[in-house]
Design a protein around this motif. Structure first.
Motif, PDB file in Angstrom:
ATOM      1  N   ILE A  48       0.929  -1.160  -0.123  1.00  0.00           N
ATOM      2  CA  ILE A  48      -0.052   0.112   0.012  1.00  0.00           C
ATOM      3  C   ILE A  48       0.913   1.220   0.125  1.00  0.00           C
ATOM      4  O   ILE A  48       1.421   1.595   1.233  1.00  0.00           O
ATOM      5  N   PRO A  49       1.066   1.694  -1.216  1.00  0.00           N
ATOM      6  CA  PRO A  49       2.051   2.960  -1.132  1.00  0.00           C
ATOM      7  C   PRO A  49       1.268   4.297  -0.514  1.00  0.00           C
ATOM      8  O   PRO A  49       0.361   4.110  -0.456  1.00  0.00           O
ATOM      9  N   ASN A  50       2.116   5.040  -0.083  1.00  0.00           N
ATOM     10  CA  ASN A  50       1.976   6.251   0.785  1.00  0.00           C
ATOM     11  C   ASN A  50       1.578   7.280  -0.338  1.00  0.00           C
ATOM     12  O   ASN A  50       2.023   8.506  -0.298  1.00  0.00           O
ATOM     13  N   PHE A  51       0.422   7.038  -1.119  1.00  0.00           N
ATOM     14  CA  PHE A  51      -0.186   8.143  -2.296  1.00  0.00           C
ATOM     15  C   PHE A  51      -1.322   9.008  -1.366  1.00  0.00           C
ATOM     16  O   PHE A  51      -1.797   8.444  -0.484  1.00  0.00           O
ATOM     17  N   PRO A  52      -1.617   9.928  -1.827  1.00  0.00           N
ATOM     18  CA  PRO A  52      -2.419  11.078  -1.211  1.00  0.00           C
ATOM     19  C   PRO A  52      -3.721  10.680  -1.583  1.00  0.00           C
ATOM     20  O   PRO A  52      -4.124   9.921  -2.533  1.00  0.00           O
ATOM     21  N   SER A  53      -4.782  10.975  -0.908  1.00  0.00           N
ATOM     22  CA  SER A  53      -6.257  10.554  -0.971  1.00  0.00           C
ATOM     23  C   SER A  53      -6.729  11.597  -1.953  1.00  0.00           C
ATOM     24  O   SER A  53      -6.606  12.712  -2.174  1.00  0.00           O
ATOM     25  N   LEU A  54      -7.565  10.765  -2.741  1.00  0.00           N
ATOM     26  CA  LEU A  54      -8.255  11.361  -4.279  1.00  0.00           C
ATOM     27  C   LEU A  54      -9.392  12.258  -3.462  1.00  0.00           C
ATOM     28  O   LEU A  54      -9.534  13.502  -4.000  1.00  0.00           O
ATOM     29  N   SER A  55      -9.958  11.811  -2.479  1.00  0.00           N
ATOM     30  CA  SER A  55     -11.103  12.615  -1.928  1.00  0.00           C
ATOM     31  C   SER A  55     -10.773  13.844  -1.410  1.00  0.00           C
ATOM     32  O   SER A  55     -11.655  14.782  -1.391  1.00  0.00           O
ATOM     33  N   PHE A  56      -9.803  14.075  -0.838  1.00  0.00           N
ATOM     34  CA  PHE A  56      -9.226  15.050  -0.086  1.00  0.00           C
ATOM     35  C   PHE A  56      -8.404  16.098  -0.934  1.00  0.00           C
ATOM     36  O   PHE A  56      -8.525  17.045  -1.056  1.00  0.00           O
ATOM     37  N   PHE A  57      -7.720  15.743  -2.083  1.00  0.00           N
ATOM     38  CA  PHE A  57      -6.399  16.354  -2.526  1.00  0.00           C
ATOM     39  C   PHE A  57      -7.242  16.823  -3.816  1.00  0.00           C
ATOM     40  O   PHE A  57      -6.787  18.192  -4.202  1.00  0.00           O
ATOM     41  N   ALA A  58      -8.128  16.122  -4.350  1.00  0.00           N
ATOM     42  CA  ALA A  58      -8.595  16.520  -5.813  1.00  0.00           C
ATOM     43  C   ALA A  58      -9.441  17.980  -5.718  1.00  0.00           C
ATOM     44  O   ALA A  58      -9.316  18.850  -6.605  1.00  0.00           O
ATOM     45  N   LYS A  59      -9.965  18.338  -4.426  1.00  0.00           N
ATOM     46  CA  LYS A  59     -10.583  19.497  -4.277  1.00  0.00           C
ATOM     47  C   LYS A  59      -9.815  20.766  -4.115  1.00  0.00           C
ATOM     48  O   LYS A  59     -10.161  21.966  -4.387  1.00  0.00           O
ATOM     49  N   PHE A  60      -8.425  20.486  -3.953  1.00  0.00           N
ATOM     50  CA  PHE A  60      -7.696  21.665  -3.895  1.00  0.00           C
ATOM     51  C   PHE A  60      -7.094  22.079  -5.180  1.00  0.00           C
ATOM     52  O   PHE A  60      -6.410  22.901  -5.319  1.00  0.00           O
ATOM     53  N   TYR A  61      -6.982  21.226  -6.061  1.00  0.00           N
ATOM     54  CA  TYR A  61      -6.317  21.321  -7.389  1.00  0.00           C
ATOM     55  C   TYR A  61      -7.013  22.536  -8.401  1.00  0.00           C
ATOM     56  O   TYR A  61      -8.090  22.392  -8.493  1.00  0.00           O
ATOM     57  N   ALA A  62      -6.321  23.204  -8.928  1.00  0.00           N
ATOM     58  CA  ALA A  62      -6.665  24.121  -9.990  1.00  0.00           C
ATOM     59  C   ALA A  62      -5.432  24.286 -11.037  1.00  0.00           C
ATOM     60  O   ALA A  62      -4.303  24.721 -10.416  1.00  0.00           O
TER      61      ALA A  62
END
Length: 384
Positions: A178-192
């Motif tokens: 289980i790699p230490n990747f960031p959460s899609l549900s959390f980080f996606a909302k900060f991207y622009a």
């Protein structure tokens, strides 16, 4: 079904644990989190997540400097809280996130029913020769493999290279990567999407010290690269104030102290607000240690950068080349000034495309949910 998640430190210091708690709350009736009271961070978890902290609040760095007796009492409080909540909630699954929490479970194992699945995820490996002898950390590392072989049903790691640190030939349970990747549900909302304007900000986030190329990046602050002003943002813990002084001295000598910015460690939920304002992520780990040669999939900062559209610079080694060599948004350098400048120049020259590519890789393959949910599904089926 209920699941109990525990870590001896605190989830806010280990973002993949936060990601796991959020993901587990979607699949289990209740998620009980047992930890020490060493962070005041607040989280926006769903209502079925219950946090229990042992002891009165104390800053984590203060606890590290505490007398032996106080550390022992803190451990006793944690073990007592763990025992009480296992007995009270009767979880079907126990998930431990570090060797000390696993050791604590072992100490109370004979005092609780054994009708649960034991899952151990080792977030960071520890070298027994680097911890104080006879400390709690020392005992936990000493007995880690013994407990793993006898009492653990599921074992997971964020790096396949770290399997060599464990006696897995004697392990009878199931293993997951289980790699230490960031959460899609959390980080996606900060991207622009953002272009590289007249100012290009490089960011290093994490534990600050030698081996990350920060000294030579500071020497570039007086240089315009591709016609852009370069700034350096350093966010995280600085245990060695002498190192901070060193970076400041370099920037001051270059006449560009104003282009160097320090942001202290803070709650994880605030991190994306800082990172998304930057353009290039620094992920160099040039120190030659066992841990630093296993970080290509275990260093969560690399993929947090990508999630927010930041191309990254990593250390030029066979390990990083093997795992990240095919991605156009990953650049390889040692920690010297000239190769760093070349990487920065190449990134700025094609910034928009590289930024979009980094974010696309996060959406497609470098997000936490894509690797964690299969393990959750396996667990639920195993418990049926």
């Amino acid at each position: 079904m209920k699941i109990l998640v525990t870590t001896y430190h605190h989830p806010d210091y280990y973002p993949p644990t936060l990601n796991a708690i959020a993901a587990l709350s979607n699949s289990f009736e209740e998620v009980i989190v047992i930890t020490r009271n060493v962070s005041q961070a607040e989280f926006d978890f769903s209502e079925n997540v219950v946090f229990k902290k042992s002891g009165a609040y104390a800053d984590l760095r203060d606890t590290e400097k505490a007398p032996v007796q106080k550390k022992a009492f803190s451990f006793f409080q944690y073990v007592s809280l763990l025992l009480k909540n296992i007995r009270s909630y009767k979880p079907g699954i126990l998930l431990m996130y570090d060797s000390i929490s696993l050791f604590a479970y072992w100490l109370i194992r004979n005092l609780i029913p054994h009708n649960h699945i034991v899952w151990y995820h080792n977030h960071d490996t520890a070298d027994i020769n680097r911890v104080r002898k006879y400390s709690i950390a020392w005992w936990s590392v000493k007995y880690e493999n013994t407990i793993l072989q006898k009492h653990v049903d599921i074992f997971s790691l964020p790096s396949l290279e770290r399997k060599r640190f464990f006696e897995l030939d004697k392990f009878k349970g199931d293993f997951f990567f289980i790699p230490n990747f960031p959460s899609l549900s959390f980080f996606a909302k900060f991207y622009a999407p953002k272009p590289a304007g007249d100012i290009v900000k490089l960011i290093f986030q994490g534990s600050v010290g030698e081996g990350h190329g920060l000294e030579n990046i500071a020497r570039l602050l007086s240089t315009k690269i591709e016609g852009r002003e370069i700034q350096l943002v350093i966010k995280g813990w600085i245990r060695d104030e002498h190192f901070k002084d060193k970076i400041i001295s370099i920037a001051t000598a270059m006449g560009r102290r104003d282009r160097l910015h320090f942001i202290p460690f803070g709650p994880y939920k605030e991190l994306p607000l800082v990172t998304r304002e930057c353009h290039i992520g620094i992920g160099i780990h040039s120190l030659d240690t066992d841990l630093h040669t296993t970080l290509a999939k275990a260093s969560n900062k690399l993929y947090e950068y990508a999630a927010l559209g930041l191309p990254i610079i990593v250390y030029d080694s066979p390990h990083y080349r093997e795992h990240l060599g095919k991605y156009d948004w990953v650049f390889f350098s040692d920690d010297d000034t000239e190769p760093l400048e070349k990487c920065i120049s190449a990134i700025i020259a094609d910034y928009d495309a590289l930024s979009c590519s980094a974010h696309a890789s996060f959406l497609k393959e470098f997000n936490f949910e894509s690797k964690f949910q299969p393990v959750v599904d396996f667990l639920i089926n195993k418990k049926k």
